[in-house]
Design an enzyme around this catalytic site. Structure first.
Site, PDB file in Angstrom:
ATOM      1  N   GLU A   1      -0.569   1.478  -5.306  1.00  0.00           N
ATOM      2  CA  GLU A   1      -0.307   2.922  -5.114  1.00  0.00           C
ATOM      3  C   GLU A   1      -1.417   3.784  -5.709  1.00  0.00           C
ATOM      4  O   GLU A   1      -1.243   4.988  -5.846  1.00  0.00           O
ATOM      5  CB  GLU A   1       1.111   3.307  -5.533  1.00  0.00           C
ATOM      6  CG  GLU A   1       1.499   3.284  -6.984  1.00  0.00           C
ATOM      7  CD  GLU A   1       0.912   4.397  -7.812  1.00  0.00           C
ATOM      8  OE1 GLU A   1      -0.199   4.171  -8.309  1.00  0.00           O
ATOM      9  OE2 GLU A   1       1.550   5.443  -7.997  1.00  0.00           O
ATOM     10  N   TRP A   2      -2.555   3.168  -6.054  1.00  0.00           N
ATOM     11  CA  TRP A   2      -3.806   3.854  -6.410  1.00  0.00           C
ATOM     12  C   TRP A   2      -3.748   4.614  -7.744  1.00  0.00           C
ATOM     13  O   TRP A   2      -4.582   5.478  -8.017  1.00  0.00           O
ATOM     14  CB  TRP A   2      -4.248   4.831  -5.313  1.00  0.00           C
ATOM     15  CG  TRP A   2      -4.064   4.344  -3.915  1.00  0.00           C
ATOM     16  CD1 TRP A   2      -4.428   3.108  -3.443  1.00  0.00           C
ATOM     17  CD2 TRP A   2      -3.482   5.044  -2.808  1.00  0.00           C
ATOM     18  NE1 TRP A   2      -4.108   3.008  -2.111  1.00  0.00           N
ATOM     19  CE2 TRP A   2      -3.536   4.185  -1.686  1.00  0.00           C
ATOM     20  CE3 TRP A   2      -2.950   6.323  -2.633  1.00  0.00           C
ATOM     21  CZ2 TRP A   2      -3.053   4.559  -0.432  1.00  0.00           C
ATOM     22  CZ3 TRP A   2      -2.477   6.700  -1.386  1.00  0.00           C
ATOM     23  CH2 TRP A   2      -2.525   5.828  -0.316  1.00  0.00           C
ATOM     24  N   GLY A   3      -2.724   4.353  -8.550  1.00  0.00           N
ATOM     25  CA  GLY A   3      -2.655   5.018  -9.855  1.00  0.00           C
ATOM     26  C   GLY A   3      -2.109   6.418  -9.824  1.00  0.00           C
ATOM     27  O   GLY A   3      -2.170   7.147 -10.826  1.00  0.00           O
TER      28      GLY A   3
ATOM     29  N   ASP B   1       0.831  -1.215   0.000  1.00  0.00           N
ATOM     30  CA  ASP B   1       0.000   0.000   0.000  1.00  0.00           C
ATOM     31  C   ASP B   1       0.867   1.267   0.000  1.00  0.00           C
ATOM     32  O   ASP B   1       2.106   1.185   0.039  1.00  0.00           O
ATOM     33  CB  ASP B   1      -0.909  -0.065   1.245  1.00  0.00           C
ATOM     34  CG  ASP B   1      -2.262   0.574   1.031  1.00  0.00           C
ATOM     35  OD1 ASP B   1      -2.424   1.345   0.080  1.00  0.00           O
ATOM     36  OD2 ASP B   1      -3.162   0.301   1.854  1.00  0.00           O
TER      37      ASP B   1
ATOM     38  N   ASP C   1      -9.697   3.672  -3.759  1.00  0.00           N
ATOM     39  CA  ASP C   1     -10.454   2.515  -3.254  1.00  0.00           C
ATOM     40  C   ASP C   1     -11.867   2.447  -3.837  1.00  0.00           C
ATOM     41  O   ASP C   1     -12.584   3.446  -3.904  1.00  0.00           O
ATOM     42  CB  ASP C   1     -10.590   2.591  -1.730  1.00  0.00           C
ATOM     43  CG  ASP C   1      -9.260   2.330  -1.048  1.00  0.00           C
ATOM     44  OD1 ASP C   1      -8.238   2.187  -1.739  1.00  0.00           O
ATOM     45  OD2 ASP C   1      -9.258   2.280   0.197  1.00  0.00           O
TER      46      ASP C   1
HETATM   47  C1  GLA Z   1      -5.767   1.532   1.330  1.00  0.00           C
HETATM   48  C2  GLA Z   1      -5.916   0.468   0.238  1.00  0.00           C
HETATM   49  C3  GLA Z   1      -7.099  -0.423   0.574  1.00  0.00           C
HETATM   50  C4  GLA Z   1      -6.898  -1.069   1.929  1.00  0.00           C
HETATM   51  C5  GLA Z   1      -6.668   0.002   2.993  1.00  0.00           C
HETATM   52  C6  GLA Z   1      -6.263  -0.610   4.326  1.00  0.00           C
HETATM   53  O1  GLA Z   1      -6.852   2.396   1.349  1.00  0.00           O
HETATM   54  O2  GLA Z   1      -6.078   1.073  -1.011  1.00  0.00           O
HETATM   55  O3  GLA Z   1      -7.287  -1.403  -0.433  1.00  0.00           O
HETATM   56  O4  GLA Z   1      -5.804  -1.946   1.858  1.00  0.00           O
HETATM   57  O5  GLA Z   1      -5.637   0.911   2.599  1.00  0.00           O
HETATM   58  O6  GLA Z   1      -5.997   0.317   5.304  1.00  0.00           O
END
Ligand code: GLA
Length: 401
Positions: free
Chosen positions: A184-186, A147, A206
């Site tokens: 890393e969410w892009g 993450d 998310d």
């Molecule tokens: C981030 C990630 C999620 C999850 C949470 C856990 O938001 O993107 O998928 O793993 O952390 O805290």
């Protein structure tokens, strides 16, 4: 537009830089507790899910990773700087749980963070990459979700590569690969640098279990469809929210159809103890899963888009190893019919059998085009095209570059 030269270059970079785990020919499938339980999971819950996955057909369908998410860790490292587990949630430890997972024929995944703390405020792995990988290897993990919280403003590529290198060194010369999910969410275009570093990369923030989140993620994938594939790695639009009761069935079908055909990792996130029979049948639909696990590994792309308030719809298509796949997607709030033109939307001619992947039945043979009638609000017709002649290798993807 995807070019074979681009595929070759990326495959070459991957081949030369990532020793840990070449050979993920298809996206991973599994289960992770986060979407349903956040960090409130424990040994009992995970073992219950292992048992359900093994005994209720999920493993047979291909779901084989059991992954922990944020919340398994103790709040402090040990005296020798090791990560440790929360002993009230995991009284037998993580190795014991991993052994249970393996004894049941499944693979075991764990979570950490490329920052000084995880998103939930527990110890992260930044600057502890080697020692943490040693712990994970001691526990015999098969998958790491990594993450991006509390990252100290240090560049993504550097932090994620450091963990990739640690995984490479720990597994070098061993008959072991650890699937590495860059979460890393892009934010720094990981689809450009992820191949060769990890096996998949999150492309989005998310997911949330409601329609606006699902459709915004689908829309955010439009420009990314050329970046995933075997020997490169997979775009990861986040874990599935199938099985959440508040999402209407037709929207769940749309969600699953897109994730399958985008070649996304299929990581379930619901409480499998409570899934009703209709959703369970959808999750276990072997025709949908076959699209995801197709050996060619190419994502669908958007080939048509019409936006007109509530009658907007789009068409996505892509090749399969043994046919073609299409999603006719009704974005609107009234039911609607959508016509797929074989030549313009797929580069196919001849007589084509249209197979309904969701209902698992043939709709018959067609020439030139096929009209799906009365697709419900937010719904799809998800079809496989069998036969015909693919007269042009250039795909008709809309060009967003
Ligand atoms: C981030 C990630 C999620 C999850 C949470 C856990 O938001 O993107 O998928 O793993 O952390 O805290």
């Amino acid at each position: 537009m995807i070019t074979w030269k681009l595929i070759f270059i990326i495959a070459f970079i991957r081949f030369t830089t990532c020793q840990n785990g070449l050979g993920y020919k298809t996206p991973p499938m599994g289960w992770n507790p986060y979407n349903a339980f956040n960090s409130s999971f424990n040994d009992t819950l995970i073992r219950q899910h292992v048992d359900i996955i093994v005994n209720q057909g999920y493993l047979a369908a291909g779901y084989r990773y059991i992954n922990l998410d944020d919340g398994w860790q103790a709040s402090e490292r040990t005296k020798d700087n090791r990560l440790s587990f929360n002993s009230s949630k995991f009284p037998f430890g993580i190795k014991d749980l991993a052994d249970y997972v393996h004894r049941n024929g499944l693979l075991f995944g764990i979570y950490s963070d490329a920052g000084i703390q995880t998103c939930g405020g527990l110890p992260g792995s930044l600057d502890y990459e080697d020692i943490d990988v040693q712990t994970f290897v001691d526990w015999d993990i098969d998958y790491l979700k990594y993450d991006n919280c509390n990252e100290q403003r240090r560049p993504e590529q550097e932090r994620y590569k450091k963990m990739g290198d640690a995984l490479n060194s720990a597994t070098a010369g061993k008959n072991k690969t650890i699937y590495y999910n860059i979460c890393e969410w892009g934010t720094s275009n990981p689809w450009l640098w992820g191949p060769g570093v990890g096996h998949s990369w999150r492309t989005t923030p998310d997911i949330i279990a409601f329609w606006p989140s699902i459709i915004s993620i689908i829309d955010s994938q439009v420009r990314l469809t050329e970046y995933g594939g075997p020997e490169r790695g997979w775009n990861d639009p986040d874990m599935l929210v199938l099985g959440f009761e508040r999402i209407p069935y037709d929207e769940q079908v749309t969600h699953y159809a897109f994730w399958a055909a985008l070649k996304a990792p299929l990581i379930l996130g619901c409480d499998l103890r409570k899934v009703d029979d209709k959703i369970k049948a959808l999750i276990l639909n072997d025709d949908i899963i076959s699209v995801n696990q197709d050996p060619l590994g190419l994502s669908i792309c958007q080939v048509y888009y019409k936006t007109d308030n509530d009658i907007s719809f789009d068409i996505w298509t892509g090749p399969l190893d043994d046919g073609y796949v299409a999603i006719l997607f009704n974005r609107g709030i009234e039911s609607k019919s959508i016509t797929l033109d074989f030549k313009n939307h797929c580069r196919l001619d001849g007589t084509i059998e249209v197979y309904d992947l969701v209902n698992q039945l043939s709709n018959g043979n067609y020439a030139n085009n096929y009209t799906a009638v009365d697709i419900p609000k937010h719904g799809v017709e998800f079809i496989k095209l069998i036969g015909g002649n693919n007269f042009d290798d250039d795909r008709p993807c809309l060009n967003y570059s």
